[in-house]
Design a protein around this motif. Structure first.
Motif, PDB file in Angstrom:
ATOM      1  N   LEU A 347       0.755  -1.822   0.014  1.00  0.00           N
ATOM      2  CA  LEU A 347       0.429  -0.234   0.153  1.00  0.00           C
ATOM      3  C   LEU A 347       1.250   1.293  -0.371  1.00  0.00           C
ATOM      4  CD1 LEU A 347      -3.004   1.194   0.627  1.00  0.00           C
ATOM      5  CD2 LEU A 347      -2.731   0.795   2.692  1.00  0.00           C
ATOM      6  N   LEU A 348       1.637   1.705   0.689  1.00  0.00           N
ATOM      7  CA  LEU A 348       2.733   1.961   0.644  1.00  0.00           C
ATOM      8  C   LEU A 348       3.319   2.469  -0.423  1.00  0.00           C
ATOM      9  CD1 LEU A 348       4.252   1.781   4.112  1.00  0.00           C
ATOM     10  CD2 LEU A 348       2.879   3.821   3.597  1.00  0.00           C
ATOM     11  N   ASP A 349       3.620   2.208  -1.353  1.00  0.00           N
ATOM     12  CA  ASP A 349       4.452   2.047  -3.108  1.00  0.00           C
ATOM     13  C   ASP A 349       4.009   2.310  -3.405  1.00  0.00           C
ATOM     14  OD1 ASP A 349       7.153   1.104  -1.531  1.00  0.00           O
ATOM     15  OD2 ASP A 349       6.905  -0.488  -2.189  1.00  0.00           O
ATOM     16  N   ALA A 350       2.385   1.850  -3.299  1.00  0.00           N
ATOM     17  CA  ALA A 350       1.669   2.167  -4.554  1.00  0.00           C
ATOM     18  C   ALA A 350       0.761   3.438  -3.841  1.00  0.00           C
ATOM     19  CB  ALA A 350       0.520   1.000  -3.938  1.00  0.00           C
ATOM     20  N   THR A 351       0.930   3.962  -2.915  1.00  0.00           N
ATOM     21  CA  THR A 351       0.599   5.521  -2.762  1.00  0.00           C
ATOM     22  C   THR A 351       1.930   6.859  -3.193  1.00  0.00           C
ATOM     23  OG1 THR A 351       0.411   4.934  -0.460  1.00  0.00           O
ATOM     24  CG2 THR A 351      -1.653   4.685  -0.980  1.00  0.00           C
ATOM     25  N   GLY A 352       2.611   6.187  -3.544  1.00  0.00           N
ATOM     26  CA  GLY A 352       4.118   7.026  -3.129  1.00  0.00           C
ATOM     27  C   GLY A 352       4.642   7.043  -1.749  1.00  0.00           C
ATOM     28  N   ARG A 353       4.984   6.099  -1.168  1.00  0.00           N
ATOM     29  CA  ARG A 353       4.776   6.192   0.090  1.00  0.00           C
ATOM     30  C   ARG A 353       4.790   7.133   1.514  1.00  0.00           C
ATOM     31  NH1 ARG A 353      10.591   5.055  -1.959  1.00  0.00           N
ATOM     32  NH2 ARG A 353      10.344   3.111  -3.152  1.00  0.00           N
ATOM     33  N   ASP A 354       3.177   7.349   1.221  1.00  0.00           N
ATOM     34  CA  ASP A 354       2.543   8.522   1.446  1.00  0.00           C
ATOM     35  C   ASP A 354       2.731   7.902   3.454  1.00  0.00           C
ATOM     36  OD1 ASP A 354       1.014  10.226   3.501  1.00  0.00           O
ATOM     37  OD2 ASP A 354      -0.496  10.560   2.229  1.00  0.00           O
ATOM     38  N   TYR A 355       2.917   8.352   4.459  1.00  0.00           N
ATOM     39  CA  TYR A 355       3.799   7.793   5.438  1.00  0.00           C
ATOM     40  C   TYR A 355       2.251   8.353   6.600  1.00  0.00           C
ATOM     41  CZ  TYR A 355       7.636   5.508   3.611  1.00  0.00           C
ATOM     42  OH  TYR A 355       8.687   4.662   3.189  1.00  0.00           O
ATOM     43  N   ARG A 356       1.533   8.842   6.009  1.00  0.00           N
ATOM     44  CA  ARG A 356       0.523   9.494   6.958  1.00  0.00           C
ATOM     45  C   ARG A 356      -0.406   8.213   6.958  1.00  0.00           C
ATOM     46  NH1 ARG A 356      -2.538  12.520   5.784  1.00  0.00           N
ATOM     47  NH2 ARG A 356      -3.639  12.898   7.221  1.00  0.00           N
ATOM     48  N   LEU A 357      -1.024   7.781   6.198  1.00  0.00           N
ATOM     49  CA  LEU A 357      -1.575   5.964   6.318  1.00  0.00           C
ATOM     50  C   LEU A 357      -1.218   5.044   7.475  1.00  0.00           C
ATOM     51  CD1 LEU A 357      -1.657   5.568   2.561  1.00  0.00           C
ATOM     52  CD2 LEU A 357      -2.862   6.218   3.968  1.00  0.00           C
ATOM     53  N   LEU A 358       0.057   5.156   8.108  1.00  0.00           N
ATOM     54  CA  LEU A 358       0.696   4.539   8.820  1.00  0.00           C
ATOM     55  C   LEU A 358       0.060   4.888  10.093  1.00  0.00           C
ATOM     56  CD1 LEU A 358       4.965   5.258   9.500  1.00  0.00           C
ATOM     57  CD2 LEU A 358       3.293   3.255   8.267  1.00  0.00           C
ATOM     58  N   TYR A 359      -0.520   5.972  10.767  1.00  0.00           N
ATOM     59  CA  TYR A 359      -1.821   6.794  11.691  1.00  0.00           C
ATOM     60  C   TYR A 359      -2.759   6.118  11.391  1.00  0.00           C
ATOM     61  CZ  TYR A 359       2.542   9.895  12.267  1.00  0.00           C
ATOM     62  OH  TYR A 359       3.694  10.959  12.380  1.00  0.00           O
ATOM     63  N   LEU A 360      -3.583   5.230  10.189  1.00  0.00           N
ATOM     64  CA  LEU A 360      -4.833   5.028  10.104  1.00  0.00           C
ATOM     65  C   LEU A 360      -4.757   3.865  10.406  1.00  0.00           C
ATOM     66  CD1 LEU A 360      -7.945   5.794   9.556  1.00  0.00           C
ATOM     67  CD2 LEU A 360      -7.186   5.030   6.810  1.00  0.00           C
ATOM     68  N   ALA A 361      -3.545   3.483   9.854  1.00  0.00           N
ATOM     69  CA  ALA A 361      -3.433   1.792  10.127  1.00  0.00           C
ATOM     70  C   ALA A 361      -3.184   1.093  11.520  1.00  0.00           C
ATOM     71  CB  ALA A 361      -1.873   1.378   9.245  1.00  0.00           C
ATOM     72  N   GLY A 362      -2.506   2.192  11.761  1.00  0.00           N
ATOM     73  CA  GLY A 362      -2.322   1.812  13.584  1.00  0.00           C
ATOM     74  C   GLY A 362      -3.420   2.058  14.403  1.00  0.00           C
ATOM     75  N   ALA A 363      -4.410   3.001  13.913  1.00  0.00           N
ATOM     76  CA  ALA A 363      -5.605   3.331  14.238  1.00  0.00           C
ATOM     77  C   ALA A 363      -6.687   2.166  14.384  1.00  0.00           C
ATOM     78  CB  ALA A 363      -6.343   4.760  14.339  1.00  0.00           C
ATOM     79  N   LEU A 364      -7.198   1.661  13.017  1.00  0.00           N
ATOM     80  CA  LEU A 364      -8.306   0.717  12.647  1.00  0.00           C
ATOM     81  C   LEU A 364      -7.294  -0.565  13.416  1.00  0.00           C
ATOM     82  CD1 LEU A 364      -8.538   1.547   9.043  1.00  0.00           C
ATOM     83  CD2 LEU A 364      -9.872   2.227  10.839  1.00  0.00           C
ATOM     84  N   SER A 365      -6.447  -0.970  13.814  1.00  0.00           N
ATOM     85  CA  SER A 365      -6.366  -1.942  14.218  1.00  0.00           C
ATOM     86  C   SER A 365      -6.370  -1.920  16.136  1.00  0.00           C
ATOM     87  CB  SER A 365      -4.224  -2.839  13.799  1.00  0.00           C
ATOM     88  OG  SER A 365      -4.105  -3.120  12.557  1.00  0.00           O
ATOM     89  N   ALA A 366      -5.498  -1.190  16.240  1.00  0.00           N
ATOM     90  CA  ALA A 366      -6.228  -0.972  17.916  1.00  0.00           C
ATOM     91  C   ALA A 366      -7.430  -1.175  18.139  1.00  0.00           C
ATOM     92  CB  ALA A 366      -5.352   0.443  18.323  1.00  0.00           C
ATOM     93  N   GLY A 367      -8.257  -0.103  17.053  1.00  0.00           N
ATOM     94  CA  GLY A 367      -9.282  -0.440  17.519  1.00  0.00           C
ATOM     95  C   GLY A 367     -10.387  -1.680  17.397  1.00  0.00           C
ATOM     96  N   CYS A 368      -9.981  -2.670  16.326  1.00  0.00           N
ATOM     97  CA  CYS A 368     -10.293  -4.221  16.701  1.00  0.00           C
ATOM     98  C   CYS A 368     -10.030  -5.133  17.647  1.00  0.00           C
ATOM     99  CB  CYS A 368      -9.878  -5.209  15.039  1.00  0.00           C
ATOM    100  SG  CYS A 368     -10.409  -3.985  14.026  1.00  0.00           S
ATOM    101  N   ALA A 369      -8.664  -4.131  17.911  1.00  0.00           N
ATOM    102  CA  ALA A 369      -7.900  -4.750  19.527  1.00  0.00           C
ATOM    103  C   ALA A 369      -8.168  -4.902  20.310  1.00  0.00           C
ATOM    104  CB  ALA A 369      -6.385  -4.772  19.130  1.00  0.00           C
ATOM    105  N   VAL A 370      -9.131  -3.495  20.850  1.00  0.00           N
ATOM    106  CA  VAL A 370      -9.927  -3.161  21.936  1.00  0.00           C
ATOM    107  C   VAL A 370     -11.624  -4.046  21.475  1.00  0.00           C
ATOM    108  CG1 VAL A 370     -11.624  -0.911  22.798  1.00  0.00           C
ATOM    109  CG2 VAL A 370      -9.560  -0.574  22.047  1.00  0.00           C
TER     110      VAL A 370
END
Length: 381
Positions: A347-370
């Motif tokens: 996903l990062l390579d496909a979006t030109g390495r937009d590293y803001r997506l790291l925060y969204l990925a962490g938030a969604l995964s943590a929400g499922c974990a909760v």
């Protein structure tokens, strides 16, 4: 044990970041990074973890059931570190990293199992709190003193010195720690890594796996993300050192909270805070200051989760099969890590390495974990 923790923590806190810095001189590909740091180690854990865990649980020697394995993995780990230090090509670096990861993935749960075998259960939370203080202090010192923009120039002697300290500390553990006397293992068919009734731990292992995945996007990719937000290696090192310093102050209270209120409660609260903070970071972080602040918040909260829940499996799993069941838990985590890290890298390579997506990925995964974590509160407490 705490002297062993010093060497173990120095390796844990430093080698992966040194490897990332060295890897940048060969490739900046996000998919390759996530495979080498995330998916490949997870596959090793998936294949070797249950096998070695079951073998260790059933081993009886004059030196114990953990020490012989720790001795062997310490030697192989040191060999992999030296291989990385002297690698001059991407292939050699990747092979050395693979050897290193194989040994550490096998050795890490056995070191925790040794603690579980030797430390009384009613103080496990506080012991792990002290364990974390040593670990965090070691990491803070490393990042404050050595992680600078000219790190590449001292990579080889620095990694060599870390290898020496690690090996001496772990060999001291193997020499001086005395394991308790164990009952004879229960007779069962050979090469069978699970038993009837193990499915009862499925929800627990799934919750642990999802929580582990939640912090990986930033853990793996933060150093590579620095350039997008105008930060450099010195900024990164300073932020991580500050993160560890804050975490040192929180380690003992969190260990006490885990003993007093249970690791499940501590974990549920911290995961909720993490999901909310990462969601906010996704919407708000733009430049250098915001990036470094989010990195510190991530580090402190993920550290709080680890400190507050490190005694969870020792508190719930039977000691007679701890290493085996912990390895099964690690295997489930590994399976999820393979899927998530390969997908994130692509996903990062496909979006030109937009590293803001790291925060969204962490938030969604943590929400499922909760959600999973809260279901555990009802089941176990």
């Amino acid at each position: 044990m705490l002297i062993g923790d010093l060497g173990w923590s120095l390796r844990e806190r430093s080698v992966q970041e040194l490897f990332k810095m060295h890897l940048l001189s060969f490739s900046q590909d996000a998919t390759l990074l996530n495979i080498l740091i995330g998916a490949m180690p997870a596959l090793i854990a998936l294949s070797l973890g249950p096998l070695i865990g079951a073998w260790s649980d059933r081993t009886r020697t004059r030196y114990g059931r953990r020490i012989p394995f720790l001795f062997g993995t310490a030697l192989v780990t040191a060999g992999g570190m030296l291989g990385m230090a002297f690698s001059s090509s991407l292939v050699a670096l990747a092979i050395s990293w693979t050897v290193f990861e194989m040994a550490t993935i096998v050795g890490n749960p056995l070191f925790i199992a040794l603690i579980n075998d030797t430390v009384p259960r009613h103080i496990l939370g506080r012991f792990f709190g002290l364990f974390r203080i040593v670990s965090l202090a070691t990491g803070a010192g490393f990042f404050a003193l050595f992680f600078r923009n000219d790190l590449v120039t001292v990579f080889q002697p620095l990694l060599g010195a870390i290898t020496g300290v690690y090996l001496v500390c772990m060999l001291l553990v193997c020499w001086r720690v005395r394991e308790p006397t164990y009952d004879a293992p229960v007779a069962r068919a050979p090469w069978r890594f699970s038993q009837p009734g193990d499915a009862q731990w499925g929800r627990l292992f799934a919750a642990i796996a999802m929580a582990a995945v939640a912090v990986l996007p930033i853990n793996i990719n933060a150093l590579n993300a620095c350039a997008q937000f105008g930060a450099d290696a010195g900024d990164f090192g300073g932020a991580i050192a500050l993160t560890y310093a804050i975490s040192i102050l929180l380690a003992w209270p969190l260990g006490w909270l885990a003993d007093r209120y249970h690791p499940l409660r501590v974990g549920a609260v911290v995961l909720t805070l993490y999901a909310l903070c990462m969601l906010g970071a996704w919407r708000l972080v733009e430049g250098r200051t915001g990036f470094l602040l989010a990195l510190i918040v991530h580090g402190v909260l993920s550290g709080c989760f680890l400190t507050g829940t490190v005694s969870l499996l020792p508190a719930l799993l039977p000691r007679a099969r701890f290493s085996q069941l912990a390895a099964i838990s690690a295997s489930l985590t590994a399976l999820l890590v393979v899927i998530s890290t390969v997908g994130l890298g692509a996903l990062l390579d496909a979006t030109g390495r937009d590293y803001r997506l790291l925060y969204l990925a962490g938030a969604l995964s943590a929400g499922c974990a909760v959600l999973l974590w809260r279901s555990l509160l009802k089941r176990y407490l």
